[in-house]
Design a protein around this motif. Sequence first.
Motif, short mmCIF file in Angstrom:
data_model
loop_
_atom_site.label_atom_id
_atom_site.label_comp_id
_atom_site.label_asym_id
_atom_site.label_seq_id
_atom_site.Cartn_x
_atom_site.Cartn_y
_atom_site.Cartn_z
N ARG A 75 32.89 61.26 56.65
CA ARG A 75 33.03 59.94 56.03
C ARG A 75 31.75 59.13 56.19
O ARG A 75 30.96 59.35 57.10
CB ARG A 75 34.22 59.18 56.59
CG ARG A 75 34.03 58.62 57.98
CD ARG A 75 35.24 57.82 58.41
NE ARG A 75 35.01 57.19 59.71
CZ ARG A 75 35.90 56.48 60.35
NH1 ARG A 75 37.11 56.31 59.87
NH2 ARG A 75 35.59 55.93 61.51
N MET A 76 31.60 58.19 55.27
CA MET A 76 30.50 57.22 55.30
C MET A 76 31.13 55.84 55.49
O MET A 76 32.06 55.49 54.77
CB MET A 76 29.75 57.21 53.97
CG MET A 76 29.09 58.51 53.62
SD MET A 76 28.32 58.40 51.99
CE MET A 76 29.75 58.59 50.94
N ARG A 77 30.63 55.10 56.46
CA ARG A 77 31.12 53.74 56.70
C ARG A 77 30.00 52.76 56.43
O ARG A 77 28.89 52.91 56.92
CB ARG A 77 31.56 53.56 58.15
CG ARG A 77 32.88 54.17 58.49
CD ARG A 77 33.41 53.76 59.87
NE ARG A 77 32.39 53.60 60.91
CZ ARG A 77 32.21 52.47 61.61
NH1 ARG A 77 32.93 51.40 61.40
NH2 ARG A 77 31.28 52.43 62.54
N PHE A 78 30.30 51.73 55.65
CA PHE A 78 29.38 50.63 55.39
C PHE A 78 29.94 49.42 56.14
O PHE A 78 31.08 49.03 55.89
CB PHE A 78 29.36 50.29 53.89
CG PHE A 78 29.00 51.43 52.98
CD1 PHE A 78 27.73 51.50 52.43
CD2 PHE A 78 29.92 52.41 52.63
CE1 PHE A 78 27.39 52.52 51.54
CE2 PHE A 78 29.59 53.43 51.76
CZ PHE A 78 28.33 53.49 51.22
N TYR A 79 29.16 48.83 57.02
CA TYR A 79 29.68 47.71 57.79
C TYR A 79 28.54 46.77 58.19
O TYR A 79 27.38 47.04 57.88
CB TYR A 79 30.47 48.19 59.01
CG TYR A 79 29.66 49.00 60.01
CD1 TYR A 79 29.19 48.40 61.17
CD2 TYR A 79 29.37 50.33 59.80
CE1 TYR A 79 28.44 49.12 62.09
CE2 TYR A 79 28.63 51.07 60.70
CZ TYR A 79 28.17 50.45 61.85
OH TYR A 79 27.43 51.17 62.75
N GLU A 80 28.91 45.68 58.88
CA GLU A 80 27.97 44.60 59.19
C GLU A 80 27.20 44.20 57.94
O GLU A 80 25.98 44.03 57.96
CB GLU A 80 27.04 44.98 60.35
CG GLU A 80 27.77 45.07 61.67
CD GLU A 80 26.84 45.22 62.86
OE1 GLU A 80 25.65 44.80 62.78
OE2 GLU A 80 27.31 45.74 63.89
N ARG A 81 27.96 44.07 56.85
CA ARG A 81 27.37 43.76 55.55
C ARG A 81 26.97 42.30 55.46
O ARG A 81 27.75 41.41 55.75
CB ARG A 81 28.37 44.07 54.42
CG ARG A 81 28.66 45.54 54.30
CD ARG A 81 29.64 45.87 53.18
NE ARG A 81 30.93 45.23 53.36
CZ ARG A 81 31.43 44.29 52.55
NH1 ARG A 81 30.78 43.88 51.50
NH2 ARG A 81 32.61 43.76 52.80
N LYS A 82 25.72 42.10 55.10
CA LYS A 82 25.18 40.78 54.83
C LYS A 82 24.55 40.84 53.44
O LYS A 82 24.52 41.90 52.82
CB LYS A 82 24.16 40.39 55.89
CG LYS A 82 24.77 40.32 57.29
CD LYS A 82 23.75 39.95 58.33
CE LYS A 82 24.40 39.83 59.67
NZ LYS A 82 24.26 40.97 60.53
#
Length: 162
Positions: free
Chosen positions: A125-132
């Motif tokens: 899986r790929m996780r995208f987080y701490e998105r600004k």
Amino acid sequence: MRTRQLFSLLLILYTFQVSAQAGDTKAKAFDFWLGEWTVYWYDQDSNKVFGKNRVEKTLDGKVLQEHFSTPNGFKGTSLSVYNPKQKSWHQAWADNQGGYYNFIGIVDNEERIFSTDTSKQQIQRMRFYERKVNSFIWDWERSSDGGQSYQLAWRIYYQRKN
């Protein structure tokens, strides 16, 4: 009586508008990823390595296409699309080393995830987080126990190009 009919009509229209906006929100869940990015990560010797990624809309604005490259010649591309009938995201990834993955997209609160078939024992899986607005963190993770636990395989830091 007329006031009640008008109120009912307005309530129905409001409900349709809220439903349409909710659908639009899910259909745009990965739009944060659009743009030109400088990416970096740390190799096994703790050296900072840079790459680039460009993500654009194509096919009448319905598909996100990714163009990823690293200094050592690795190149990959993905196509990500929201299926409004199934109300789900899908991604196909391919690279110049023969890699191919088929992912399902998940919106989990603030995180965005693309995952291989979670009914299997082995999951990628790929996780995208701490998105600004101009940055986020992307993790590639693996599970060999059906998703009970995940191990980090690769962390990439994204910075939007000016």
